[in-house]
Design an enzyme around this catalytic site. Structure first.
Site, PDB file in Angstrom:
ATOM      1  N   GLY A 198      50.925  52.091  36.755  1.00  0.00           N
ATOM      2  CA  GLY A 198      49.982  51.702  37.792  1.00  0.00           C
ATOM      3  C   GLY A 198      49.842  52.814  38.801  1.00  0.00           C
ATOM      4  O   GLY A 198      49.000  53.700  38.689  1.00  0.00           O
ATOM      5  N   SER A 199      50.728  52.808  39.794  1.00  0.00           N
ATOM      6  CA  SER A 199      50.727  53.895  40.770  1.00  0.00           C
ATOM      7  C   SER A 199      51.082  55.230  40.114  1.00  0.00           C
ATOM      8  O   SER A 199      50.591  56.282  40.515  1.00  0.00           O
ATOM      9  CB  SER A 199      51.714  53.593  41.900  1.00  0.00           C
ATOM     10  OG  SER A 199      51.319  52.432  42.612  1.00  0.00           O
TER      11      SER A 199
ATOM     12  N   ILE B 249      41.700  45.863  33.942  1.00  0.00           N
ATOM     13  CA  ILE B 249      40.465  46.633  33.874  1.00  0.00           C
ATOM     14  C   ILE B 249      39.303  45.754  34.326  1.00  0.00           C
ATOM     15  O   ILE B 249      38.912  44.798  33.646  1.00  0.00           O
ATOM     16  CB  ILE B 249      40.210  47.182  32.457  1.00  0.00           C
ATOM     17  CG1 ILE B 249      41.470  47.901  31.948  1.00  0.00           C
ATOM     18  CG2 ILE B 249      39.002  48.105  32.472  1.00  0.00           C
ATOM     19  CD1 ILE B 249      42.005  48.996  32.872  1.00  0.00           C
TER      20      ILE B 249
ATOM     21  N   GLY C   8      43.294  24.185  61.053  1.00  0.00           N
ATOM     22  CA  GLY C   8      43.170  23.609  59.719  1.00  0.00           C
ATOM     23  C   GLY C   8      41.828  23.892  59.071  1.00  0.00           C
ATOM     24  O   GLY C   8      41.746  24.093  57.847  1.00  0.00           O
TER      25      GLY C   8
ATOM     26  N   GLU D 290      43.120  50.683  44.006  1.00  0.00           N
ATOM     27  CA  GLU D 290      42.675  51.994  44.502  1.00  0.00           C
ATOM     28  C   GLU D 290      43.783  52.707  45.290  1.00  0.00           C
ATOM     29  O   GLU D 290      43.522  53.454  46.225  1.00  0.00           O
ATOM     30  CB  GLU D 290      41.406  51.868  45.350  1.00  0.00           C
ATOM     31  CG  GLU D 290      40.177  51.449  44.579  1.00  0.00           C
ATOM     32  CD  GLU D 290      39.783  52.436  43.494  1.00  0.00           C
ATOM     33  OE1 GLU D 290      40.137  53.628  43.620  1.00  0.00           O
ATOM     34  OE2 GLU D 290      39.137  52.020  42.522  1.00  0.00           O
TER      35      GLU D 290
END
Length: 387
Positions: A131-132, A157, A344, A367
């Site tokens: 991922g990162s 994706i 609420g 991102e």
């Protein structure tokens, strides 16, 4: 230093805001309830966006788009960001700028139909174990004669289920570096229906209902060399050149969403009465509004400055990381405080606040996570000193 917007800036922002309110807002409730986006509705709104000149606004004029500069594009994105993300992305789509990096033949095959609204693209980088750390990707492409054979899995994706093709980043080799071996990455066009390429259902997401994600599987998927985007082993160079402003786009949409939540909060604080007076007269509420306004202004200035610098060719990775980090964390704070002000009612789906609150959570992840943005910023501070 001029902080004013031009008449053109204002006109584009006002046109986009009116389109969002008239064409997108009316369909939000249904999508939030069902989690599905009807493609007939998409085509109907899409055609209106094309006629209004809002479709593919990020693409240069020479390729058929509106050719907005980065600053103007961010103002446009901010207004689109007010609406449900599935509606605003799919119906007023912005083909990925990376398509402009293709050869003339690739632009004709892939970019042109996306600009006309005939096709959709998707980007495939993330994997279950990458991922990162994108350099950790395990999906590979190997050369076999004049073809390339792709194997592996991508996940998370976005909208791959409706995309006509994917731009896939695959490991194509390794190189030696002072820090050890580093994977070389190449980008490929993979058309829907190519043997060995399968799109599977992704995961149910608490954020951005109707905006789907998918799992892509490659099993000896053979594609011709003409489907390489950019140069072999230079996939990240292509991505860094053509995807640089996407973090600013995330920041701009967060700002639009925050402005919508803030407007509801100000109106509610001025009209809702408790203990015989509007709740806005209590500092517990009014001070929240003051803090929300301040954080929104700070994020706006950072986003627009980074966009202006991007157009001047002076924006740094740190500029964009700061803008994305500030805007996404600002939205989380504003959305939470908006619900607190409404009590609420803020959690009821009669208002868009609970959706904005849910949607805000993913912005600090995709991102580039907030941690990655802080890494980019701190690296820029320390590297010149040798640390």
């Amino acid at each position: 230093m001029d902080f004013g917007l031009t008449d053109e800036h204002k006109m584009i922002a006002e046109t986009t805001q009116a389109f969002v309110e008239n064409e997108l807002y009316p369909h939000e409730a249904l999508i939030e309830r069902t989690g599905e986006l009807d493609l007939d509705l998409v085509r109907e709104i899409q055609q209106k966006a094309i006629e209004t000149g809002l479709y593919a606004a990020n693409i240069p004029e020479e390729h058929g788009g509106a050719g907005l500069d980065t600053l103007t594009w961010l103002l446009y994105e901010k207004e689109l960001g007010r609406a449900n993300y599935a509606l605003h992305w799919t119906c007023v789509a912005r083909p990925s700028n990376i398509l402009c990096a293709g050869t003339p033949e690739q632009r004709e095959k892939y970019l042109a139909p996306c600009v006309r609204g005939e096709k959709w693209d998707c980007l495939a980088m993330t994997e279950p174990g990458a991922g990162s750390d994108l350099r950790g990707m395990k999906a590979t492409a190997r050369q076999d004669g004049t073809d390339w054979v792709l194997n592996g899995t991508k996940h998370f994706i976005s909208h791959a289920d409706i995309a006509d093709f994917a731009i896939c980043f695959m490991a194509t080799g390794e190189e030696d570096t002072p820090r050890g071996k580093k994977k070389l990455i190449t980008a490929f066009f993979v058309d829907k229906g190519t043997p060995g390429y399968a799109v599977r259902d992704g995961y149910r997401n608490v954020s951005h209902r109707g905006y789907t994600n998918a799992v892509l599987e490659f099993d000896d998927c053979r594609i011709p060399a003409e489907n390489i985007l950019g140069e072999i082993h230079k996939g990240f160079d292509v991505a860094n050149t053509w995807l640089g402003a996407t973090r600013l786009q995330v920041g701009a949409t967060c700002l639009g969403r925050a402005e919508r939540a803030f407007a509801h909060s100000v109106d509610y604080a001025a009209t809702r009465e408790q203990f015989g007076q509007p709740i806005g007269k209590f500092q517990g509420v009014s001070f929240k509004l003051a803090d929300m306004a301040m954080e929104m202004k700070a994020a706006e200035l950072m986003i627009l400055e980074a966009g202006w610098k991007y157009d001047q060719g002076t924006a740094t990775d740190s500029d964009m990381a700061m803008a994305k980090l500030k805007a996404t964390e600002m939205l989380a704070m504003v959305a939470d405080e908006a619900i607190q002000i409404h009590g609420g009612m803020g959690l009821m789906d009669e208002l868009p606040l609970e959706r904005i609150w849910r949607d805000a959570r993913i912005e600090r992840i995709w991102e580039g996570t907030s941690e990655i943005q802080r890494h980019i910023i701190s690296r820029a501070l320390l590297r010149p000193l040798g640390a």
